[in-house]
Every structure is written in structure tokens, then in C-alpha cells.
Motif scaffolding. Structure first.
Motif, PDB file in Angstrom:
ATOM      1  N   UNK A 185      58.167  47.329  22.389  1.00  0.00           N
ATOM      2  CA  UNK A 185      58.715  46.549  23.493  1.00  0.00           C
ATOM      3  C   UNK A 185      57.901  45.263  23.588  1.00  0.00           C
ATOM      4  N   UNK A 186      58.437  44.279  24.268  1.00  0.00           N
ATOM      5  CA  UNK A 186      57.668  43.053  24.472  1.00  0.00           C
ATOM      6  C   UNK A 186      58.002  42.476  25.838  1.00  0.00           C
ATOM      7  N   UNK A 187      57.224  41.482  26.247  1.00  0.00           N
ATOM      8  CA  UNK A 187      57.313  40.966  27.609  1.00  0.00           C
ATOM      9  C   UNK A 187      57.783  39.512  27.621  1.00  0.00           C
ATOM     10  N   UNK A 188      58.648  39.223  28.586  1.00  0.00           N
ATOM     11  CA  UNK A 188      59.124  37.850  28.787  1.00  0.00           C
ATOM     12  C   UNK A 188      59.002  37.514  30.261  1.00  0.00           C
ATOM     13  N   UNK A 189      58.956  36.209  30.545  1.00  0.00           N
ATOM     14  CA  UNK A 189      58.928  35.740  31.928  1.00  0.00           C
ATOM     15  C   UNK A 189      59.993  34.683  32.128  1.00  0.00           C
ATOM     16  N   UNK A 190      60.656  34.744  33.284  1.00  0.00           N
ATOM     17  CA  UNK A 190      61.620  33.718  33.656  1.00  0.00           C
ATOM     18  C   UNK A 190      61.183  33.112  34.987  1.00  0.00           C
TER      19      UNK A 190
ATOM     20  N   UNK B 257      46.062  43.550  29.370  1.00  0.00           N
ATOM     21  CA  UNK B 257      46.071  42.410  28.459  1.00  0.00           C
ATOM     22  C   UNK B 257      47.506  42.156  27.990  1.00  0.00           C
ATOM     23  N   UNK B 258      48.197  41.312  28.710  1.00  0.00           N
ATOM     24  CA  UNK B 258      49.606  41.029  28.439  1.00  0.00           C
ATOM     25  C   UNK B 258      49.814  39.521  28.389  1.00  0.00           C
ATOM     26  N   UNK B 259      50.471  39.039  27.343  1.00  0.00           N
ATOM     27  CA  UNK B 259      50.794  37.613  27.204  1.00  0.00           C
ATOM     28  C   UNK B 259      52.297  37.477  27.001  1.00  0.00           C
ATOM     29  N   UNK B 260      53.062  37.347  28.089  1.00  0.00           N
ATOM     30  CA  UNK B 260      54.524  37.303  27.957  1.00  0.00           C
ATOM     31  C   UNK B 260      55.001  36.034  27.247  1.00  0.00           C
ATOM     32  N   UNK B 261      56.181  36.139  26.649  1.00  0.00           N
ATOM     33  CA  UNK B 261      56.863  34.975  26.104  1.00  0.00           C
ATOM     34  C   UNK B 261      57.640  34.309  27.235  1.00  0.00           C
ATOM     35  N   UNK B 262      57.474  33.005  27.361  1.00  0.00           N
ATOM     36  CA  UNK B 262      58.129  32.283  28.449  1.00  0.00           C
ATOM     37  C   UNK B 262      59.577  31.954  28.079  1.00  0.00           C
ATOM     38  N   UNK B 263      60.411  31.871  29.098  1.00  0.00           N
ATOM     39  CA  UNK B 263      61.821  31.540  28.894  1.00  0.00           C
ATOM     40  C   UNK B 263      61.983  30.232  28.116  1.00  0.00           C
ATOM     41  N   UNK B 264      61.062  29.295  28.316  1.00  0.00           N
ATOM     42  CA  UNK B 264      61.146  27.998  27.633  1.00  0.00           C
ATOM     43  C   UNK B 264      61.038  28.134  26.121  1.00  0.00           C
ATOM     44  N   UNK B 265      60.549  29.292  25.628  1.00  0.00           N
ATOM     45  CA  UNK B 265      60.398  29.480  24.179  1.00  0.00           C
ATOM     46  C   UNK B 265      61.628  30.115  23.540  1.00  0.00           C
TER      47      UNK B 265
ATOM     48  N   UNK C 272      52.258   5.777  13.125  1.00  0.00           N
ATOM     49  CA  UNK C 272      51.530   4.798  12.301  1.00  0.00           C
ATOM     50  C   UNK C 272      51.926   4.880  10.835  1.00  0.00           C
ATOM     51  N   UNK C 273      53.203   5.094  10.594  1.00  0.00           N
ATOM     52  CA  UNK C 273      53.709   5.127   9.242  1.00  0.00           C
ATOM     53  C   UNK C 273      53.526   6.441   8.518  1.00  0.00           C
ATOM     54  N   UNK C 274      52.943   7.444   9.202  1.00  0.00           N
ATOM     55  CA  UNK C 274      52.718   8.743   8.583  1.00  0.00           C
ATOM     56  C   UNK C 274      53.592   9.808   9.262  1.00  0.00           C
ATOM     57  N   UNK C 275      54.053  10.783   8.480  1.00  0.00           N
ATOM     58  CA  UNK C 275      54.840  11.884   9.026  1.00  0.00           C
ATOM     59  C   UNK C 275      53.884  12.970   9.510  1.00  0.00           C
ATOM     60  N   UNK C 276      54.014  13.325  10.791  1.00  0.00           N
ATOM     61  CA  UNK C 276      53.175  14.359  11.399  1.00  0.00           C
ATOM     62  C   UNK C 276      54.060  15.565  11.695  1.00  0.00           C
ATOM     63  N   UNK C 277      53.609  16.772  11.293  1.00  0.00           N
ATOM     64  CA  UNK C 277      54.380  17.989  11.530  1.00  0.00           C
ATOM     65  C   UNK C 277      53.680  18.845  12.583  1.00  0.00           C
ATOM     66  N   UNK C 278      54.429  19.227  13.600  1.00  0.00           N
ATOM     67  CA  UNK C 278      53.933  20.133  14.641  1.00  0.00           C
ATOM     68  C   UNK C 278      54.702  21.446  14.533  1.00  0.00           C
ATOM     69  N   UNK C 279      53.994  22.562  14.337  1.00  0.00           N
ATOM     70  CA  UNK C 279      54.710  23.825  14.230  1.00  0.00           C
ATOM     71  C   UNK C 279      54.654  24.557  15.558  1.00  0.00           C
ATOM     72  N   UNK C 280      55.705  25.296  15.839  1.00  0.00           N
ATOM     73  CA  UNK C 280      55.778  26.083  17.053  1.00  0.00           C
ATOM     74  C   UNK C 280      56.627  27.325  16.792  1.00  0.00           C
ATOM     75  N   UNK C 281      56.458  28.323  17.654  1.00  0.00           N
ATOM     76  CA  UNK C 281      57.204  29.574  17.543  1.00  0.00           C
ATOM     77  C   UNK C 281      58.201  29.676  18.685  1.00  0.00           C
ATOM     78  N   UNK C 282      59.423  30.041  18.335  1.00  0.00           N
ATOM     79  CA  UNK C 282      60.458  30.242  19.357  1.00  0.00           C
ATOM     80  C   UNK C 282      61.058  31.625  19.168  1.00  0.00           C
ATOM     81  N   UNK C 283      61.398  32.271  20.286  1.00  0.00           N
ATOM     82  CA  UNK C 283      61.967  33.617  20.231  1.00  0.00           C
ATOM     83  C   UNK C 283      63.407  33.544  19.740  1.00  0.00           C
ATOM     84  N   UNK C 284      63.645  34.070  18.533  1.00  0.00           N
ATOM     85  CA  UNK C 284      64.967  34.042  17.923  1.00  0.00           C
ATOM     86  C   UNK C 284      65.815  35.229  18.363  1.00  0.00           C
TER      87      UNK C 284
END
Length: 293
Positions: free
Chosen positions: A33-38, A109-117, A203-215
Motif C-alpha cells: 500500500x502507499x500514501x497520498x495527500x490531497x 515514518x511516512x512520506x506521502x505522495x502529494x496530489x501535485x505529483x 545561457x545557451x546550454x540545455x539543462x535537464x531537471x528530473x522529477x518523479x510523477x505518480x503514473x
């Protein structure tokens, strides 16, 4: 790719008591099971906490006894918390989801996934989620769940097919992603997170930001030779996993969390909490920062 440790803290294990009375209790872990918050609608900063799993895990457990959550504590131990409420499930029996509002104290010790993700249909389009995107799956490995505390494993894979048309089994049709990842007994109910690396130019360079989203949420898989989706209860069967897992889209979870009766209950709790705190719900910026459910 290194995954943040907080991702492991969003999951807990589901267990049944197979030992009998209080003095002889013995638990067997059977799913994830896992935890989410709205967010609350009118109390700024207030959030509602839910535990999420696959519907078939919650229902199959009934034949084995009472269902418990195996939760980590902040002092590096674990506890078993019996689930006494009724799971909230979709009206469509083909949607393999179950949720339950939860109350937790600060010792857990619980770290829920937020609705925004949530990678909803709109977010998936905007973020260009598609075939080949990498996914990660934290959850239970039945051969090693951890002695002192839950130790989730983390599997990786990639999206193999989008939910363009329904899949079908003996009960009917359902929408799902297919992911290339070895789905095993115990992972049923696990969250599936898609890894996105949107790029930007600085500044002319490509910057990559990675993130996790709940699929979505792991539903099942196929074993070679099976015409139907394998049931996660067949942990001991000598089957050859075909390496394709089935994932219920997170949009189904969002629809359930905002179903009229579920939303009405949140509004009721919100009103009761505001009354207790002496907060006017039409005031902005006077809410509580606590999780209220």
C-alpha cells in the motif's frame, strides 16, 4: 539513476494475521500500500491523508483474516496497525483500486505522495509521457520484507504501451498502462512513478531537471501460458513471468478521491476542524498546516 530515499517511505506493507489470538499472532505480508495527500478546499495548508492499494489485495485478504498495515516507526522499528474501516472502492468493479482515509501520529515514518505529483491525463499530455519513459516501482518483496522495519525493494522499467484501448479479462474491460518490468507477488498495489527530465535552455546550454510523477498503481501481470492475468495469490506457483506489468492509471485514483461522497466527507471533516479551531472557512490564510485526516 539514484532514487531519493523518501520514495521508499511512501509505501507500507499489507499483512494478515495467520497465527490466531493476541498471544499467538503471526503476520504474513501479502501486498503493498502507499500514501497520498490531497489538499483541503477551504483551509489553507490543510491536507487529507489516504492509504491506497489494489482492490483485489484488500478483498482477497478477507479470506485469510484481519488486514493490517505494517508501518515503520521513527525509532527504526515497525508496528502492525489493524485496518478497521471500510475501503472506498470505485463503482466500476473493473477498476482495481481501494483507498482509506488514515490518521497517523508523529512517531511513524511516512512520506506521502502529494496530489501535485499525480501524472493525470492532462499532466501526462503536458509532460509528454509516452512509450519508453522510465518508471520506478517501490514495494514488497515477499522473500525479504525486513525484520526490524519494512525494507521495500525498488524495481525499474519503462512504459511499453499507453492506455489507448481497454484490456480485457473474464470479468470485463479496463484501462491500463503496460510497463516492461518484472511484476511479482507482493508488488500488487505498489505505486508506479514515471521519470521525466524536462529540458530548459540557460545561457545557451540545455539543462535537464528530473522529477518523479505518480503514473498509477500495479494491478497484475501475465505469466507465460496463462490466458488470463495472473493473480498475485499464486506466489508459490512455478510460472514464467512474461515481464509485462499492468498499471491502473492514476487518473482513476484522482476520480475516486474526488467522487461526490468522498469529497463530501472531506468537507464535513474540514468544517468540523475549522469549528474546533475557530476558523472561518471563507477567510484566506487562516488555516492550519496540520494533516487533518
Amino acid at each position: 539513476m539514484r532514487i531519493p530515499d523518501a520514495i521508499k517511505r511512501c509505501v507500507a506493507f499489507l499483512a494478515v494475521n495467520v497465527g490466531g489470538a493476541e498471544h499467538s499472532r503471526k503476520f504474513a505480508c501479502c501486498g503493498t500500500a502507499f500514501f497520498v495527500r490531497v489538499k483541503a478546499e477551504r483551509m489553507e495548508g490543510a491536507r487529507f491523508l489516504y492509504v491506497v492499494t489494489a482492490r483485489h489485495v484488500a478483498e482477497n485478504a478477507k479470506s485469510h483474516g484481519d488486514l493490517y498495515l505494517r508501518l515503520n516507526t521513527r525509532d527504526c522499528q515497525h508496528i502492525y496497525s489493524q485496518i478497521t474501516g471500510n475501503w472506498i472502492v470505485p463503482e466500476d468493479p473493473m477498476i482495481d483500486l481501494a483507498v482509506l482515509p488514515m490518521f497517523f501520529d508523529e512517531d511513524l515514518e511516512v512520506s506521502p505522495l502529494e496530489e501535485a505529483s499525480f501524472a493525470t491525463e492532462e499532466v501526462a499530455r503536458d509532460c509528454d509521457v509516452g512509450i519508453g519513459d522510465e518508471v520506478v516501482i517501490p514495494g514488497l518483496f515477499v522473500r525479504r520484507h525486513g525484520r526490524q522495519r519494512n525494507i521495500p525493494i525498488l524495481r525499474t522499467g519503462s512504459i511499453a504501451a499507453m492506455p489507448e484501448e481497454p484490456l480485457e479479462d473474464k470479468q470485463g474491460e479496463f484501462d491500463a498502462y503496460l510497463i516492461e518490468s518484472r511484476s511479482i507477488g507482493g508488488l500488487s498495489g505498489s505505486p508506479v512513478l514515471v521519470v521525466k527530465t524536462p529540458g530548459r535552455i540557460e545561457s545557451g546550454h540545455v539543462i535537464f531537471d528530473w522529477r518523479l510523477r505518480l503514473l498509477g498503481i500495479i494491478r497484475g501481470h501475465w505469466d507465460r501460458g496463462d490466458e488470463e492475468i495472473a493473480d498475485f495469490a499464486k506466489i508459490g506457483d512455478a510460472q514464467v513471468n512474461m515481464g509485462i506489468a499492468i498499471v491502473t492509471p492514476v487518473q482513476k485514483l484522482l476520480d475516486l478521491l474526488y467522487r461526490a461522497d468522498v469529497l463530501s466527507r472531506r468537507r464535513q471533516v474540514e468544517s468540523e476542524e475549522a469549528k474546533r479551531l475557530g476558523i472561518r472557512l471563507d477567510s484566506v490564510g487562516t488555516g492550519t498546516q496540520e494533516t487533518i485526516n
